[in-house]
Write a protein that holds these residues in place. Structure first.
Motif, PDB file in Angstrom:
ATOM      1  N   GLY A 194       0.812  -1.206   0.000  1.00 23.03           N
ATOM      2  CA  GLY A 194       0.000   0.000   0.000  1.00 23.03           C
ATOM      3  C   GLY A 194       0.846   1.256   0.000  1.00 23.03           C
ATOM      4  O   GLY A 194       2.075   1.210   0.042  1.00 23.03           O
ATOM      5  N   LEU A 195       0.163   2.367  -0.042  1.00 18.79           N
ATOM      6  CA  LEU A 195       0.816   3.653  -0.263  1.00 18.79           C
ATOM      7  C   LEU A 195       1.751   4.069   0.868  1.00 18.79           C
ATOM      8  O   LEU A 195       2.861   4.540   0.617  1.00 18.79           O
ATOM      9  N   VAL A 196       1.312   3.870   2.115  1.00 17.25           N
ATOM     10  CA  VAL A 196       2.063   4.461   3.229  1.00 17.25           C
ATOM     11  C   VAL A 196       3.454   3.843   3.394  1.00 17.25           C
ATOM     12  O   VAL A 196       4.453   4.566   3.371  1.00 17.25           O
ATOM     13  N   PRO A 197       3.578   2.518   3.543  1.00 19.63           N
ATOM     14  CA  PRO A 197       4.922   1.948   3.687  1.00 19.63           C
ATOM     15  C   PRO A 197       5.785   2.220   2.449  1.00 19.63           C
ATOM     16  O   PRO A 197       6.974   2.500   2.569  1.00 19.63           O
ATOM     17  N   TRP A 198       5.168   2.177   1.301  1.00 22.12           N
ATOM     18  CA  TRP A 198       5.900   2.433   0.058  1.00 22.12           C
ATOM     19  C   TRP A 198       6.482   3.844   0.084  1.00 22.12           C
ATOM     20  O   TRP A 198       7.658   4.057  -0.218  1.00 22.12           O
ATOM     21  N   TYR A 199       5.670   4.790   0.475  1.00 20.35           N
ATOM     22  CA  TYR A 199       6.114   6.185   0.558  1.00 20.35           C
ATOM     23  C   TYR A 199       7.252   6.334   1.558  1.00 20.35           C
ATOM     24  O   TYR A 199       8.264   6.981   1.276  1.00 20.35           O
TER      25      TYR A 199
END
Lengths: 328, 296
Positions: free
Chosen positions: B124-129
């Motif tokens: 998902g977006l958060v860990p990736w970011y």
């Protein structure tokens, strides 16, 4: 003894088997095929960095994330489900989940009708040039970014000079302020997505239709079936597996909204959030705008888990319909 | 019998009319933007956007070209990202696809699973970011817009599936002649895979050219912003052009800056390369999609 019966095959003897295994072990293979490993290495590392590492980072949903301490150094949330409690108690989250599922459901249903419809119609067209040209034109919008589609939409809908409001005024009505009218946006978004991807989505159905053996139609027309009957009793049934599989796979992605579309078309227009805020935009805002990592990571965690279950489930269902069409 | 012929032609007519209407609907926004970019500001304010301009002026293009460095910069950034990203991505994914397609390679299926998993699970977006910003330090660098999508699992499988249709004998005979894997890849297999490489390359290039998400996430520095993001900024706020105008006479022009037609001109400039290449690209895309559809 079992061993004795196989005595002619040396590799079945324990000692020989060990040698055999050693000779073909991973390290051995690393040596003989080192160039293949080197060739895979760059993508292997990229996937590790951008896909596997974030996967491990899912645990931050259970943490009190601190930028200076990193994913693994940050302390656990107290209590551990704190982020989830916080998320679930917010109205925005339930609204986002509802909007995501409803809007995506709407897109899938309308998309199915448009794509199959256009494919069936194109398949009936006799004139080769007309068919080719219109197919090219309807495919064209697929090539432009959602940002540009956002400009097109603005061009049509803005209050002062938008083309639609000019027509509305010309017909003697009050102009509509589309960008503050939340109830209209499910319709606007559906039209926009249909405009952009119908030509693209049609291709696969058209391929399936072109693949149907002509003798079916010949036999049917000898039996006196009209074109309409041929579509109903040959074309549509033959398309059924493709329809089912593509729909199932789309349902598998129902939790993941197209962030690009929502961000480019709606952006920060909070007046429209009641009908347009989806999980992806909520997570984005929590992460980048309000800096609310706890909420963003909890929402992202739920989204990832549900998405995973749905992808596996839909793929399993797709495989039941047609073995070759599932992804795995 | 004549009745039947007539009925067929009626249904044909209805179909042709519906398809034509939809095709026109697909074209109209493009035409409106082009017209808008050529119209004078007064025309737009008085008459709104329309399909045919009352008068034609190249003013907004002139301002785009001369008025602000940011647009030229953004064009350069988008071009650089697209070229570098596409070349690298096609090269690396074809290497990966090649390894996964080597039948004689014992661990190729393990590597395939390693790749497939990335299609199934997502952090998902958060860990990736956080990984990109905190650990890989991609924030405000050009690499942020090139690296993350480089290794694409779907494209690797597209290439792998294509390569699996090449007979194994070719590899065998090349090996007999003493060719190394690199040589087989470069001299033998890649020339044979031009169709699939072209398809993947076009998909990737289109993705990079149209991308703004990576810029939005990672690039706050103005001079690194890609074209699409600049367009988005311009649409929501035309003021920035006034503040970032450089030439002295621009200051003079900018007092009466035609904001609406400039938005349209930048849109035209953004989609220009795609529409220009479209007739040539479309064939490959359709082919590529068919391959993808057949292979799942």
């Amino acid at each position: 003894m079992k061993l004795n019966s196989d005595v002619n095959k040396p590799q079945s003897l324990p000692a020989a088997a060990a040698v055999y295994r050693k000779r073909n072990g991973f390290l051995r293979d690393l040596k003989t095929n080192h160039s293949l490993y080197i060739m895979f290495l760059p993508v292997g590392i990229l996937l590790l960095l951008f896909n596997y590492w974030p996967l491990a980072g899912l645990i931050i949903a259970f943490k009190n994330f601190d930028f200076s301490k990193g994913i693994f150094g940050s302390p656990w949330a107290q209590p551990i489900l704190n982020n989830f409690d916080y998320l679930l108690s917010s109205d925005a989250a339930s609204r986002a989940v509802r909007n995501t599922i409803l809007l995506n459901g709407l897109f899938i249903a309308v998309g199915l009708v448009f794509e199959v419809g256009l494919a069936l119609m194109l398949n009936e067209v006799r004139n080769k040039y007309f068919k080719r040209i219109t197919q090219s034109i309807t495919f064209l919008p697929f090539f432009i970014s959602w940002i540009v589609v956002g400009v097109f939409t603005y061009n049509l809908l803005n209050y002062e000079n938008g083309a639609i409001n000019r027509i509305v005024e010309w017909m003697g009505f009050q102009p509509i302020d589309f960008y503050s009218e939340a109830s209209l946006w499910p319709l606007i978004l559906t039209i926009a997505i249909r405009w952009k991807v119908t030509g693209y989505g049609t291709i696969i159905y058209l391929a399936a239709l072109t693949g149907i053996d002509n003798s079916y139609y010949e036999a049917a027309s000898i039996d006196g079936a009209s074109r309409w009957q041929q579509i109903r009793y040959i074309s549509i049934p033959m398309l059924k597996p493709t329809i089912i599989i593509l729909t199932l796979l789309a349902v598998g992605r129902i939790m993941n909204a197209d962030f690009g579309m929502f961000y480019a078309m709606v952006g920060d227009a909070s007046l429209l959030f009641p009908t347009t805020d989806v999980i992806d935009t909520l997570v984005y805002r929590s992460l980048r705008k309000s800096g609310d990592i706890g909420m963003a990571s909890a929402a992202g965690f739920i989204q990832s888990v549900v998405a995973f279950v749905l992808v596996l489930g839909s793929n399993y269902a797709a495989r039941k319909v047609d073995k070759d069409s599932a992804i795995f | 019998m004549p009745v039947k012929i007539k009925r067929i032609s009626i249904s044909q007519t209805i179909i042709v009319v519906i398809i034509s209407l939809f095709s026109i609907a697909c074209l109209i926004p493009f035409l409106m933007v082009i017209t808008g970019s050529l119209a004078t500001e007064n025309d737009i304010i008085n008459n709104g956007y329309s399909l045919f301009p009352k008068s034609v002026t190249l003013m907004s293009y002139k301002i785009l070209l001369l008025g602000s460095n940011r647009i030229i910069d953004a064009y350069g950034i988008s071009l650089l990202v697209t070229v570098a990203g596409t070349v690298l991505s096609v090269f690396l994914t074809s290497l990966g696809g090649y390894v996964m397609a080597r039948r004689s390679f014992k661990y190729r299926n393990i590597l395939s699973v390693y790749v497939i998993i990335t299609m199934l699970f997502s952090g998902g977006l958060v860990p990736w970011y956080i990984v990109c910003v905190n650990y890989l330090h991609l924030k405000d660098t050009i690499f942020a817009m090139i690296l993350p999508p480089l290794a694409n699992a779907f494209n690797m499988f597209l290439i792998r599936n294509f390569l699996l249709s090449i007979p194994e004998d070719i590899y065998e005979s090349a090996k007999m002649d003493g060719a190394s894997e690199y040589r087989i890849y470069y001299r033998l297999i890649m020339p044979l895979s031009k169709p699939v490489l072209a398809t993947v390359g076009l998909f990737v290039a289109l993705g990079y050219w149209n991308d703004w998400f990576l810029g939005l996430m990672f690039v706050d520095k103005q001079e690194l912003q890609p074209l699409q993001l600049l367009l988005r900024t311009l649409v929501s706020n035309v003021e920035f052009l006034r503040s970032s105008s450089n030439a002295a006479d621009m200051q003079r022009i900018s007092a009466q800056l035609p904001s609406e037609s400039i938005k349209m001109a930048l849109t035209v400039v953004t989609i220009g390369p795609i529409v220009f290449l479209y007739p040539f690209l479309q064939r490959y895309f359709v082919q590529g999609l068919m391959v993808g559809a057949v292979k799942g």
